[in-house]
Design an enzyme around this catalytic site. Structure first.
Site, PDB file in Angstrom:
ATOM      1  N   GLU A 118       3.986  -5.096  -5.746  1.00 34.48           N
ATOM      2  CA  GLU A 118       2.854  -5.708  -6.436  1.00 34.48           C
ATOM      3  C   GLU A 118       2.496  -4.948  -7.696  1.00 34.48           C
ATOM      4  OE1 GLU A 118      -1.440  -6.069  -7.516  1.00 34.48           O
ATOM      5  OE2 GLU A 118      -0.365  -4.312  -6.781  1.00 34.48           O
ATOM      6  N   ASP A 124      -5.298   1.675  -2.435  1.00 29.75           N
ATOM      7  CA  ASP A 124      -4.554   0.631  -3.136  1.00 29.75           C
ATOM      8  C   ASP A 124      -3.080   0.704  -2.758  1.00 29.75           C
ATOM      9  OD1 ASP A 124      -3.824  -1.356  -4.889  1.00 29.75           O
ATOM     10  OD2 ASP A 124      -4.148  -0.181  -6.698  1.00 29.75           O
TER      11      ASP A 124
END
Length: 447
Positions: A359, A325
């Protein structure tokens, strides 16, 4: 060992790489619904003798060729290895993320992409400094915790209080507004494991929810069971947000085994009449009102001014190297774009590859990109972010105009050999394309 790791990422992750690559290679038929251009349906078979609603022989051959090349390529692994080894953790707004942006520009240039650049923006900065917790009574022992992103600090030296367990966030919301003053709230709600990741959304609600409901009831801190389904003593961090007008309390996640242990301690202490379980917590953080992040952008110029966007997010949390991620998404989309770059000729539409910044802490890069490119959003004909880890792709979702659904299903036929199929027209496209989707840009998602 290296051979096994390379093979796993190549044979599993690159399946996603091809789908992005295959769809991008068919860029002449990817068209935005409601734009003043032909529909996807009309474009199928454009310039060929293919029947309406079918891929031409040349399109099918090219898609299969990309799949074959991707299965033999180590490029996605090499990109991921470079990012996670040379840069490591990439917390939004940190020095690590800044080095990652420079790495991104170098990587894009080395792949032959054009117009490689950094588009900067500002955001608030948060980082952890210290995080410890332990059961102080009646069964003293350490607990593995991690502060949630944006959590406030405890007082210097920490705090201590009685723990009150709630089996779910809903149970906490149903609790009276009095009775938790000076105590620590523990939301012990597990995440449901699902193939499509649908258990994540309900589970993640407790990050902000526990903090806000605890603050509303006068608690001094909040603990949650980690949002994850693993059984390791590795607590999962993630961002949370405080509501306006609510007392902000320090909030942390327990690893799943530690959540189990704390729940057992509460149950046993009650059975033994040993008194309430008390926990000591010490969380210290560093914040700044403003720091700099940025999106790294590059392109494969097309024959027209229309744009297809693919990418992943460059930032990660600071507790690991961000391999899954979202280093995997960065590697997969860059490698897929390289496949398109190496084809003879130019694609009809420009392929824009983005490494979004910040993000994890609130889609700052996503919003900045949409704002900075607002005057050309009407030329964005398709977008997708790879932010779902790495593994076999088993489903493709679209979000296109109703008249284009059949055509999109035709587009994805070549990847049926990989075990993937179209599963609906309600794709979100990935977190960082949310502002694009909201603006009407068609998107697709891979799972």
């Amino acid at each position: 060992m290296r051979k096994h790791r390379t093979s796993s990422l190549r044979l599993f992750s690159v399946c996603r790489s091809f789908l992005v690559g295959g769809l991008a290679s068919l860029s002449p038929i990817l068209i935005v619904h409601a734009q003043p251009t032909p529909t996807i349906s009309a474009a199928i078979g454009e310039g060929s003798s293919a029947k309406p609603g079918a891929l031409s022989e040349k399109q099918t051959e090219r898609a299969n060729g990309l799949i074959d090349k991707a299965l033999k390529s180590d490029l996605a692994y090499e990109i991921l290895e470079s990012l996670t080894t040379e840069i490591g953790p990439r917390l939004a707004g940190s020095e690590g993320e800044a080095r990652a942006r420079e790495w991104g520009v170098r990587t894009f240039k080395s792949l032959g992409f054009k117009n490689s650049r950094i588009e900067t923006f500002e955001l608030p900065y948060w980082s952890r400094v210290k995080e410890t917790a332990s059961i102080s009574a009646p069964f003293p022992q350490a607990l593995a915790i991690t502060a949630l992103g944006n959590s406030v600090a405890t007082p210097e030296g920490g705090l201590e209080g009685e723990v009150v367990r709630f089996a779910s966030l809903a149970d906490l919301k149903d609790a009276p507004l009095s009775g938790l003053e000076g105590k620590i709230v523990f939301v012990d709600e597990p995440m449901t494991r699902t193939m499509d990741g649908s258990g994540y959304g309900p589970a993640v609600a407790k990050r902000s929810g526990a903090a806000n409901e605890a603050g509303r009831r006068g608690a001094i801190a909040a603990l949650i069971r980690s949002v994850g389904t693993d059984s390791r003593r590795m607590p999962h961090t993630g961002s949370m947000r405080y509501q306006q007008g609510i007392v902000r309390v320090p909030t942390a996640a327990l690893s799943n085994p530690d959540a189990d242990q704390l729940a057992r301690a509460i149950k046993l202490a009650s059975a033994m009449e040993a008194g309430p379980v008390r926990v000591a917590m010490n969380i210290q953080v560093m914040t700044r009102e403003s720091t700099v992040s940025g999106n790294v952008v590059a392109e494969i110029p097309g024959k027209t001014d229309e744009i297809i966007v693919i990418g992943g997010h460059l930032d990660s949390w600071d507790l690991g190297t961000g391999a899954v991620d979202d280093g995997a998404g960065i590697a997969i989309t860059a490698a897929a774009a390289k496949l398109i770059h190496d084809l003879p000729g130019r694609p009809r539409r420009t392929i824009r590859i983005i490494m979004w910044g910040a993000e994890e802490v609130g889609l700052y890069g996503a919003r900045a990109y949409a704002a900075q490119h607002k005057d050309e959003l009407h030329r964005h004909v398709m977008a997708s972010e790879s932010d779902f880890g790495a593994g076999n792709i088993w489903q493709v979702q679209s979000r296109v105009g109703p008249e284009d659904i059949a055509a999109f299903k035709t587009i994805v036929r070549p990847i049926a050999r990989l075990g993937a199929s179209w599963r609906g027209n309600n794709a979100n496209g990935g977190p960082d394309v949310t502002p694009l989707r909201t603006a009407g840009v068609p998107v697709f998602s891979l799972r």
